[in-house]
Enzyme design. Sequence first.
Site, PDB file in Angstrom:
ATOM      1  N   HIS A  84       0.793  -1.234   0.000  1.00 39.71           N
ATOM      2  CA  HIS A  84       0.000   0.000   0.000  1.00 39.71           C
ATOM      3  C   HIS A  84       0.823   1.282   0.000  1.00 39.71           C
ATOM      4  CE1 HIS A  84       1.010   0.139   4.229  1.00 39.71           C
ATOM      5  NE2 HIS A  84       0.515   1.367   4.259  1.00 39.71           N
ATOM      6  N   HIS A 118       1.340   6.764  -0.971  1.00 34.70           N
ATOM      7  CA  HIS A 118       0.498   5.975  -0.061  1.00 34.70           C
ATOM      8  C   HIS A 118      -0.824   5.726  -0.769  1.00 34.70           C
ATOM      9  CE1 HIS A 118      -1.858   4.828   3.441  1.00 34.70           C
ATOM     10  NE2 HIS A 118      -0.711   4.726   4.105  1.00 34.70           N
TER      11      HIS A 118
END
Length: 155
Positions: A65, A80
Amino acid sequence: MGFFSRKKKETFVCPMTGILHPIEEVPDPVFSEKSMGEGFAIELTGREVIAPLSGTITATFPTGHAYGITTKEGTEILIHIGLETVALNGAGFEIKKKQNDTVKQGDVLVTVDVDYLKEQGKSLYSPVIFTGGEKVELLKTGDVRAGDEDIIKIQ
């Protein structure tokens, strides 16, 4: 008279397709209050996240992620993908690059199952943060595509 090829400094390219937002609009104070640095966010609609600049992957999370990239010039970028997506333990992310890999601008870092993230109730706001103190000015907002140039100015 000789021809000399001078390597042009890379222009930052958009790392993903989606809707570009000012960082202040991210619904997470860690990002919106710029505690990690300045940047912007893209509400992800595309599947691929690419390297916005060439460099080395200095951080990857096993869940896929988030990615840190450092360029030869020392620019540090954190990408992110989504918010609270670490809780998915990697589901929905197909990792293409890992820590210590060298990447060229445009290389795919990860493929994201956007529909799965939505089904799990995760925000698709994806902050892109300059963690080395650079100032960032948005040149546009709204729809952007992975690889677009002239979306930000780095100072």
